[in-house]
Scaffold this motif. Structure first.
Motif, PDB file in Angstrom:
ATOM      1  N   VAL A   5       0.849  -1.181   0.000  1.00 54.58           N
ATOM      2  CA  VAL A   5       0.000   0.000   0.000  1.00 54.58           C
ATOM      3  C   VAL A   5       0.887   1.235   0.000  1.00 54.58           C
ATOM      4  N   TYR A   6       0.625   2.168  -0.856  1.00 51.88           N
ATOM      5  CA  TYR A   6       1.446   3.347  -0.999  1.00 51.88           C
ATOM      6  C   TYR A   6       0.767   4.551  -0.366  1.00 51.88           C
ATOM      7  N   GLN A   7       1.570   5.485   0.094  1.00 56.02           N
ATOM      8  CA  GLN A   7       1.003   6.697   0.673  1.00 56.02           C
ATOM      9  C   GLN A   7       0.682   7.706  -0.409  1.00 56.02           C
ATOM     10  N   THR A   8      -0.307   8.523  -0.171  1.00 53.95           N
ATOM     11  CA  THR A   8      -0.584   9.666  -1.018  1.00 53.95           C
ATOM     12  C   THR A   8      -0.156  10.905  -0.264  1.00 53.95           C
TER      13      THR A   8
ATOM     14  N   LEU B  48      -8.471   8.872  14.646  1.00 46.82           N
ATOM     15  CA  LEU B  48      -8.682   7.482  14.272  1.00 46.82           C
ATOM     16  C   LEU B  48      -7.369   6.716  14.324  1.00 46.82           C
ATOM     17  N   SER B  49      -7.476   5.434  14.635  1.00 46.04           N
ATOM     18  CA  SER B  49      -6.314   4.558  14.582  1.00 46.04           C
ATOM     19  C   SER B  49      -6.040   4.216  13.127  1.00 46.04           C
ATOM     20  N   THR B  50      -4.807   4.374  12.711  1.00 43.65           N
ATOM     21  CA  THR B  50      -4.471   4.155  11.312  1.00 43.65           C
ATOM     22  C   THR B  50      -3.133   3.457  11.185  1.00 43.65           C
ATOM     23  N   GLN B  51      -2.992   2.637  10.156  1.00 40.71           N
ATOM     24  CA  GLN B  51      -1.719   2.014   9.843  1.00 40.71           C
ATOM     25  C   GLN B  51      -1.087   2.776   8.694  1.00 40.71           C
ATOM     26  N   GLU B  52       0.152   3.198   8.879  1.00 42.85           N
ATOM     27  CA  GLU B  52       0.847   3.949   7.850  1.00 42.85           C
ATOM     28  C   GLU B  52       2.136   3.242   7.465  1.00 42.85           C
TER      29      GLU B  52
ATOM     30  N   GLU C  99       7.808  -0.479   6.479  1.00 40.13           N
ATOM     31  CA  GLU C  99       6.991  -1.290   7.373  1.00 40.13           C
ATOM     32  C   GLU C  99       5.785  -0.501   7.865  1.00 40.13           C
ATOM     33  N   PHE C 100       4.742  -1.220   8.336  1.00 40.62           N
ATOM     34  CA  PHE C 100       3.539  -0.572   8.830  1.00 40.62           C
ATOM     35  C   PHE C 100       3.711  -0.173  10.293  1.00 40.62           C
ATOM     36  N   GLU C 101       3.215   1.007  10.609  1.00 44.94           N
ATOM     37  CA  GLU C 101       3.185   1.479  11.979  1.00 44.94           C
ATOM     38  C   GLU C 101       1.766   1.906  12.314  1.00 44.94           C
ATOM     39  N   THR C 102       1.278   1.510  13.481  1.00 42.41           N
ATOM     40  CA  THR C 102      -0.062   1.873  13.920  1.00 42.41           C
ATOM     41  C   THR C 102       0.009   3.090  14.825  1.00 42.41           C
ATOM     42  N   MET C 103      -0.812   4.078  14.541  1.00 39.12           N
ATOM     43  CA  MET C 103      -0.810   5.312  15.323  1.00 39.12           C
ATOM     44  C   MET C 103      -2.171   5.969  15.242  1.00 39.12           C
ATOM     45  N   ASN C 104      -2.448   6.862  16.167  1.00 42.38           N
ATOM     46  CA  ASN C 104      -3.664   7.663  16.135  1.00 42.38           C
ATOM     47  C   ASN C 104      -3.367   8.997  15.474  1.00 42.38           C
ATOM     48  N   GLU C 105      -4.187   9.372  14.526  1.00 44.39           N
ATOM     49  CA  GLU C 105      -3.980  10.598  13.774  1.00 44.39           C
ATOM     50  C   GLU C 105      -5.288  11.378  13.676  1.00 44.39           C
ATOM     51  N   PRO C 106      -5.217  12.731  13.616  1.00 46.85           N
ATOM     52  CA  PRO C 106      -6.433  13.528  13.434  1.00 46.85           C
ATOM     53  C   PRO C 106      -6.786  13.651  11.954  1.00 46.85           C
ATOM     54  N   PHE C 107      -8.042  13.389  11.620  1.00 46.27           N
ATOM     55  CA  PHE C 107      -8.491  13.505  10.247  1.00 46.27           C
ATOM     56  C   PHE C 107      -9.569  14.579  10.140  1.00 46.27           C
ATOM     57  N   ARG C 108      -9.564  15.278   9.018  1.00 44.42           N
ATOM     58  CA  ARG C 108     -10.471  16.391   8.789  1.00 44.42           C
ATOM     59  C   ARG C 108     -11.928  15.911   8.748  1.00 44.42           C
ATOM     60  N   VAL C 109     -12.814  16.673   9.368  1.00 45.33           N
ATOM     61  CA  VAL C 109     -14.242  16.401   9.329  1.00 45.33           C
ATOM     62  C   VAL C 109     -14.916  17.452   8.450  1.00 45.33           C
ATOM     63  N   TYR C 110     -15.719  17.008   7.498  1.00 45.65           N
ATOM     64  CA  TYR C 110     -16.448  17.909   6.609  1.00 45.65           C
ATOM     65  C   TYR C 110     -17.943  17.814   6.887  1.00 45.65           C
ATOM     66  N   GLY C 111     -18.667  18.842   6.504  1.00 44.01           N
ATOM     67  CA  GLY C 111     -20.106  18.855   6.698  1.00 44.01           C
ATOM     68  C   GLY C 111     -20.870  18.142   5.606  1.00 44.01           C
ATOM     69  N   SER C 112     -20.200  17.869   4.475  1.00 42.29           N
ATOM     70  CA  SER C 112     -20.856  17.215   3.345  1.00 42.29           C
ATOM     71  C   SER C 112     -19.792  16.738   2.369  1.00 42.29           C
TER      72      SER C 112
END
Length: 295
Positions: free
Chosen positions: A2-5, A121-125, A130-143
């Motif tokens: 899996v590649y990062q964007t 959210l908990s995310t694997q990056e 190698e994969f690392e599991t961490m909690n990251e803040p993700f943007r919340v949109y209204g729509s």
């Protein structure tokens, strides 16, 4: 793998949140297989075939939800709506990730910065092999519309240091077709060497170039096999017949017709999408045929 964007302001990687399951992972890393006519032959197990049918159904649903907004936003920002919708499908697992669903509507895995509305959210990056599991803040949109608007802002942004556009090579005015745009994004917006090919496969499979022309008065309804159109004159007559005024309240009501999207209704009735949603207590852009909306 899996590649990062990535983008200059929105550093993000493929997110595996609580709602991601085998079906979602397959649709993310095997997009080319999802849309290939011979998919069933590649996965003879009945359960796998069912998973892919579900993935295609989810893709169709998401296209119905965002195509109207994507067409308007892309057209006003010199972008390809086909590429924008394909990116949303690819990066949200065909819309099956909880991050892309209500109430967060984050289609592109955009992380939050500063005081922006966010959810942790908990995310694997995938970092340094190698994969690392961490909690990251993700943007919340209204729509979904807000998510698409923010994505367009990323693709039309400029470098803080040089002032040069980050993704000018993906703009309509700088390309001869959407394949030029997807090729430019590969290695720049996304590190996945097959990123452009995956987007092209989605665009071809779902005929997403239908949305690369400026929005017309006609209504477009996406199905898994075809697009149904209604003549613009008939559509306007239907709107006139179905819109009624309540003498007691002064409010106008509209009956949802086949092919309608909430964006189209808002545009035709001269109100904003947010206002229309607020007037009717809607938390997402889903409407059903025969539903009465207060304008």
């Amino acid at each position: 793998m899996v590649y990062q964007t990535r983008s200059e302001r929105h550093q993000k990687r493929v997110t595996f949140d609580k709602k991601f399951d085998k079906k979602t992972v397959l649709s993310l890393v095997g997009t080319g297989l999802v849309v290939a006519p011979t998919t069933a032959a590649l996965f003879p197990q009945e359960s796998y075939a069912e998973e892919y049918q579900v993935a295609e159904s989810e893709a169709s649903y998401l296209i119905n939800q965002i195509s109207g907004s994507a067409q308007q936003i892309a057209d006003s920002n010199d972008l390809y709506a086909s590429v924008m919708i394909a990116q949303a499908l690819l990066e949200s697992g065909n819309g099956s990730s909880s991050l892309s669903s209500s109430p967060t509507y984050n289609l592109f895995g955009v992380k939050a910065y500063g005081q922006e509305p966010s959810i942790w959210l908990s995310t694997q990056e995938y970092i340094d092999g190698e994969f690392e599991t961490m909690n990251e803040p993700f943007r919340v949109y209204g729509s979904y519309e807000e998510s698409l608007q923010d994505h367009a802002a990323v693709l039309t942004s400029s470098s803080y240091s040089s002032g040069a556009p980050n993704y000018q090579g993906a703009w309509k005015s700088q390309t001869s077709g959407y394949t030029d745009a997807t090729a430019f994004l590969t290695g720049r917006y996304a590190t996945d060497p097959d990123y452009g090919q995956k987007l092209n496969s989605l665009i071809e499979a779902y005929n997403l170039t239908q949305f690369d022309t400026p929005a017309q008065p006609s209504d477009y309804t996406y199905t898994e096999t075809s697009y149904e159109t209604t003549d613009s004159v008939e559509s306007q007559e239907s709107v006139s017949e179905e819109a009624t005024t309540s003498a007691s309240s002064g409010n106008t009501t509209y009956t949802v017709q086949q092919g309608d999207t909430l964006w189209d209704i808002a545009q035709n009735q001269g109100v904003s999408l947010d206002e229309l949603m607020a007037n009717n207590g809607l938390s997402d852009e889903l409407v059903t045929i025969g539903q009465q909306l207060t304008i």
